[in-house]
Motif scaffolding. Structure first.
Motif, PDB file in Angstrom:
ATOM      1  N   TRP A   1       9.050  -5.322  -1.363  1.00  8.85           N
ATOM      2  CA  TRP A   1       8.954  -3.891  -0.778  1.00  8.85           C
ATOM      3  C   TRP A   1       9.811  -3.096  -1.294  1.00  8.85           C
TER       4      TRP A   1
ATOM      5  N   TYR B   1       1.051  -8.098   0.352  1.00  6.81           N
ATOM      6  CA  TYR B   1       0.317  -6.710   0.817  1.00  6.81           C
ATOM      7  C   TYR B   1       1.589  -6.009   1.625  1.00  6.81           C
ATOM      8  N   GLU B   2       1.754  -4.702   1.508  1.00  9.11           N
ATOM      9  CA  GLU B   2       2.210  -3.759   2.619  1.00  9.11           C
ATOM     10  C   GLU B   2       1.151  -3.402   3.384  1.00  9.11           C
ATOM     11  N   ALA B   3       1.450  -3.416   4.585  1.00  5.57           N
ATOM     12  CA  ALA B   3       0.279  -2.998   5.639  1.00  5.57           C
ATOM     13  C   ALA B   3       0.710  -2.383   6.905  1.00  5.57           C
ATOM     14  N   ARG B   4       0.071  -1.636   7.567  1.00  3.40           N
ATOM     15  CA  ARG B   4       0.596  -0.859   8.816  1.00  3.40           C
ATOM     16  C   ARG B   4      -0.227  -1.321   9.861  1.00  3.40           C
TER      17      ARG B   4
ATOM     18  N   HIS C   1      -7.852  -9.872   0.844  1.00  7.33           N
ATOM     19  CA  HIS C   1      -7.697  -8.618   1.593  1.00  7.33           C
ATOM     20  C   HIS C   1      -8.259  -9.099   3.056  1.00  7.33           C
TER      21      HIS C   1
ATOM     22  N   THR D   1      -1.937  -0.954   2.828  1.00  8.80           N
ATOM     23  CA  THR D   1      -1.603   0.238   2.155  1.00  8.80           C
ATOM     24  C   THR D   1      -1.059   0.045   0.838  1.00  8.80           C
ATOM     25  N   GLY D   2      -1.098  -1.307   0.309  1.00 14.23           N
ATOM     26  CA  GLY D   2      -0.808  -1.567  -1.054  1.00 14.23           C
ATOM     27  C   GLY D   2      -0.838  -3.036  -1.358  1.00 14.23           C
TER      28      GLY D   2
ATOM     29  N   THR E   1      -2.437  -0.520  12.865  1.00 11.30           N
ATOM     30  CA  THR E   1      -3.466   0.508  13.445  1.00 11.30           C
ATOM     31  C   THR E   1      -3.937   0.523  14.918  1.00 11.30           C
TER      32      THR E   1
ATOM     33  N   CYS F   1       4.988  -5.755   7.027  1.00 14.02           N
ATOM     34  CA  CYS F   1       4.667  -4.576   8.171  1.00 14.02           C
ATOM     35  C   CYS F   1       5.964  -4.047   8.639  1.00 14.02           C
TER      36      CYS F   1
ATOM     37  N   ARG G   1       8.307  -0.975  10.275  1.00 10.48           N
ATOM     38  CA  ARG G   1       8.066   0.331  11.045  1.00 10.48           C
ATOM     39  C   ARG G   1       9.218   0.692  11.812  1.00 10.48           C
TER      40      ARG G   1
ATOM     41  N   GLU H   1      -3.988  -1.913   8.263  1.00 19.37           N
ATOM     42  CA  GLU H   1      -4.813  -1.379   7.432  1.00 19.37           C
ATOM     43  C   GLU H   1      -3.779  -1.680   6.001  1.00 19.37           C
TER      44      GLU H   1
END
Length: 148
Positions: A137, A93-96, A46, A64-65, A98, A13, A15, A62
């Motif tokens: 990443w 996983y890549e995630a953001r 997942h 994202t990939g 939410t 994650c 940002r 969430e």
């Protein structure tokens, strides 16, 4: 020799130039790691990721990939001097984020979570998974594993 397979899911994650990390306590020694952890029997990776990130950080994410897979094998000593052939498979996983607010896990394998500047990560006491995940990443290898 006894064999043990562990499958886990981890999140990258990022940002605003910072990465979310969780502090894992390994035999009393704190090390920074990617938020995530082991799958429960019958659980989809997942769903493992969503559950583990929430447990360790307080954030809902969430996916994202899927960035890639880390497969590591090593022997380890267990009780009574037995050696176990450990095989860890980690899906990265890549995630953001939410929803949610940053908080620390209580009674789990981590004791805190924190955002770190990407430039400061190399100086942290961390597990190799962090560098591996950041390499995935940055490079986004088609085969799901970094080159070289």
């Amino acid at each position: 020799m006894r064999e043990k397979l562990r499958v886990a899911a981890y999140a990258i994650c990022v940002r605003e130039g910072q990465i979310l990390l969780a502090r894992w306590i390994n035999d009393g020694v704190p090390e920074w790691t990617l938020p995530g952890g082991g799958m429960e029997h019958g659980e989809d990776p997942h769903d493992t990721l969503l559950r583990e990130v929430y447990e360790e950080t307080g954030y809902r994410v969430e996916v994202t990939g899927l960035l890639g897979v880390r497969s590591v094998r090593f022997p380890s000593r267990r009780r009574f001097g037995r050696t176990v052939d450990q095989h860890h498979v980690g899906l990265v996983y890549e995630a953001r984020v939410t929803d949610g607010e940053l908080r620390f896990e209580v009674g789990g394998s981590t004791d805190m979570a924190e955002w770190h500047d990407l430039d400061a990560v190399p100086a942290l006491h961390q597990v190799p998974l962090v560098d591996f995940g950041l390499r995935l990443w940055r490079e986004r290898p088609v085969a799901g594993r970094p080159g070289g």
